[in-house]
Scaffold this motif. Structure first.
Motif, PDB file in Angstrom:
ATOM      1  N   LEU A  98       0.830  -1.204   0.000  1.00 63.04           N
ATOM      2  CA  LEU A  98       0.000   0.000   0.000  1.00 63.04           C
ATOM      3  C   LEU A  98       0.863   1.252   0.000  1.00 63.04           C
ATOM      4  O   LEU A  98       0.593   2.206  -0.752  1.00 63.04           O
ATOM      5  N   MET A 111      -8.826   5.399  -0.430  1.00 62.28           N
ATOM      6  CA  MET A 111      -9.070   4.186  -1.210  1.00 62.28           C
ATOM      7  C   MET A 111      -9.902   4.472  -2.456  1.00 62.28           C
ATOM      8  O   MET A 111      -9.768   3.793  -3.473  1.00 62.28           O
ATOM      9  N   LEU A 127     -15.370   2.322  -3.344  1.00 61.25           N
ATOM     10  CA  LEU A 127     -14.358   2.307  -2.292  1.00 61.25           C
ATOM     11  C   LEU A 127     -14.442   3.533  -1.390  1.00 61.25           C
ATOM     12  O   LEU A 127     -14.119   3.456  -0.204  1.00 61.25           O
ATOM     13  N   THR A 131     -15.191   3.277   2.543  1.00 63.84           N
ATOM     14  CA  THR A 131     -14.362   3.930   3.555  1.00 63.84           C
ATOM     15  C   THR A 131     -15.219   4.671   4.571  1.00 63.84           C
ATOM     16  O   THR A 131     -15.011   4.573   5.787  1.00 63.84           O
ATOM     17  N   PHE A 241      -7.249   1.072   5.848  1.00 62.85           N
ATOM     18  CA  PHE A 241      -8.053   1.983   5.032  1.00 62.85           C
ATOM     19  C   PHE A 241      -7.715   3.445   5.303  1.00 62.85           C
ATOM     20  O   PHE A 241      -8.020   4.325   4.485  1.00 62.85           O
ATOM     21  N   TYR A 383      -9.611  -3.691   2.224  1.00 63.99           N
ATOM     22  CA  TYR A 383      -8.690  -2.585   2.479  1.00 63.99           C
ATOM     23  C   TYR A 383      -7.406  -3.054   3.159  1.00 63.99           C
ATOM     24  O   TYR A 383      -6.328  -2.528   2.891  1.00 63.99           O
TER      25      TYR A 383
END
Length: 453
Positions: A98, A111, A127, A131, A241, A383
């Motif tokens: 990430l 995200m 996404l 979130t 996330f 996530y």
């Protein structure tokens, strides 16, 4: 002959060189925050990696840790310890993927931005909404745990609805600063509080062991019971996330991996020690949250200290949900960097609305504690684990040479595929278990009424 521009371009700039993609390249390579402008009154890129580590610890090592000891009672000490350590190492690996993705694409703030970059508009909406839903649901869970703490402190003499509202008011106040650096010392306090609470809980359990307690090294059980138990350690690491949002406000984003290492090292060690010690002195009768298994005085002390973490973490999560929308509305406008009436009004409304929804979820939906599991399964599983694999595949393909680059990295592709499959498995199995839990709760009459004390 290769042009000078192409020769010195960054990885993100090499995604495409066709004229039709010039605007996409420009937007993608531009950092989400332009902090080098002297006229800006609000500056975002001020976080050190140490304070980012504090924010990560505060957000992840929260009320989830209090459910971990009960997992040992279901699957046994050895399987639970192995799972906690494995998930910690796996979480560090996915954090690395990430962080690499974020460094390659500075304009990715959350995200939703990552989804848009890889798959387009629909993925961005999905996404982004995920979130926001997960952040608000997690806040609702913290409000319920905060209410439980206040109920314990007041000997259950105050209506739980009022206690949830009190927690909501404090959470709203904590969420209001526009920049994360205003929350860093609170995050440090939050991490210290949950750690101190855990240490005191272990001391309280060791001084008051349960007579005749039963301990199991391993336990034979069915898939449903086993997966229900392991959802606690799985979702105890479900905080990735928020990583894009944190890194976006770092002074030196390339130091983000240092923060992630601190987080995973501390979290994994603390999770294992806390779970084993609490289970060793309480046994299979341990409750969730574990503090309820302590004698009344110890329960009050530990809950009172942990309450600080619940409220501050809730504020950070509300901040996350609000900022996801706020940046979407005002990205690269003066409302981001100036104290405008529109900017502050919008920000306060977003924070207030998110808190109100979290409070209403907590007191108006009798099955909300079960719905949190569905939310975590649908979104946090991706996530924290699944999407990291897609990040690796996307950047390897676009930045390192297409399919030929992927074929040269057999082990990298295998690990990326594993993260995707892990996310899919947790999503499907977790959703199934959560839905079955709701059905079972209704069947045995465990579901209460809305707005009940």
């Amino acid at each position: 002959m290769r042009s000078e521009t192409n020769a010195n371009s960054s990885p993100a700039e090499k995604l495409s060189v066709s004229p039709s993609n010039q605007s996409t390249r420009s937007s993608e390579c531009r950092d989400v925050f332009d902090d080098n402008v002297a006229s800006h009154k609000i500056h975002y890129k001020t976080l050190s990696w140490q304070f980012v580590a504090c924010l990560m610890v505060s957000e992840i090592v929260s009320n989830g840790i209090l459910s971990l000891p009960s997992a040992l009672a279901v699957v046994g000490i050895l399987p639970a310890i192995i799972l906690i350590i494995f998930l910690g190492a796996f979480g560090l690996f996915t954090a690395k993927l990430l962080i690499d993705f974020k460094l390659n694409h500075p304009n990715v703030h959350n995200m939703g931005d990552a989804g848009f970059l890889m798959w387009g508009g629909f993925a961005r909406e999905l996404l982004s909404v995920g979130t926001i839903i997960f952040a608000i649901s997690a806040t609702g869970s913290l409000l319920l745990t905060g209410q439980q703490a206040l109920s314990t402190l007041s000997d259950y003499r105050v209506c739980s609805i009022y206690l949830v509202i009190i927690c909501g008011v404090v959470t709203f106040a904590i969420s209001l600063p526009r920049t994360l650096n205003r929350l860093t010392w609170l995050a440090f306090l939050s991490g210290f509080a949950i750690t101190l609470s855990g240490v005191l809980a272990m001391i309280g359990a060791s001084l008051n062991p349960v007579p005749g307690r039963v301990l199991n090294l391993t336990v034979t059980t069915n898939f449903y019971e086993a997966f229900l138990a392991i959802t606690n350690p799985v979702f105890a690491y479900a905080g990735h996330f928020i990583f894009f949002i944190l890194i976006s406000e770092m002074e030196k984003p390339r130091d983000a991996m240092k923060a992630a290492c601190c987080l995973q090292g501390f979290a994994t060690t603390f999770y294992v020690v806390f779970s084993v010690v609490m289970y060793a002195f309480i046994g299979n009768s341990i409750r969730s949250p574990a503090l309820l298994s302590l004698p009344p005085v110890w329960a009050k002390v530990t809950f009172g200290i942990a309450l600080v973490n619940f409220l501050i973490t809730g504020g950070i999560l509300i901040h996350t949900a609000a900022k996801t929308i706020f940046i979407r509305l005002f990205r690269h406008t003066h409302h981001i960097y100036s104290h405008t009436i529109l900017g502050w009004t919008t920000w306060c409304i977003l924070c207030f609305t998110a808190v109100v929804i979290a409070v209403l979820f907590s007191i108006a939906i009798p099955i909300f504690s079960y719905l949190i599991g569905i939310s975590a399964s649908l979104f946090a599983a991706w996530y924290t684990y699944g999407l990291a694999g897609f990040f690796w595949i996307h950047d390897t393909y676009h930045l390192k040479g297409g399919m030929a680059a992927i074929r040269k990295r057999t082990w990298g592709f295998a690990l990326a595929a594993l993260t995707i499959l892990t996310g899919a498995f947790i999503c499907v199995a977790g959703t199934y278990v959560s839905i079955k839990l709701i059905a079972d709760a209704y069947a045995v009459g465990l579901v209460g009424k809305p707005f009940a004390c």
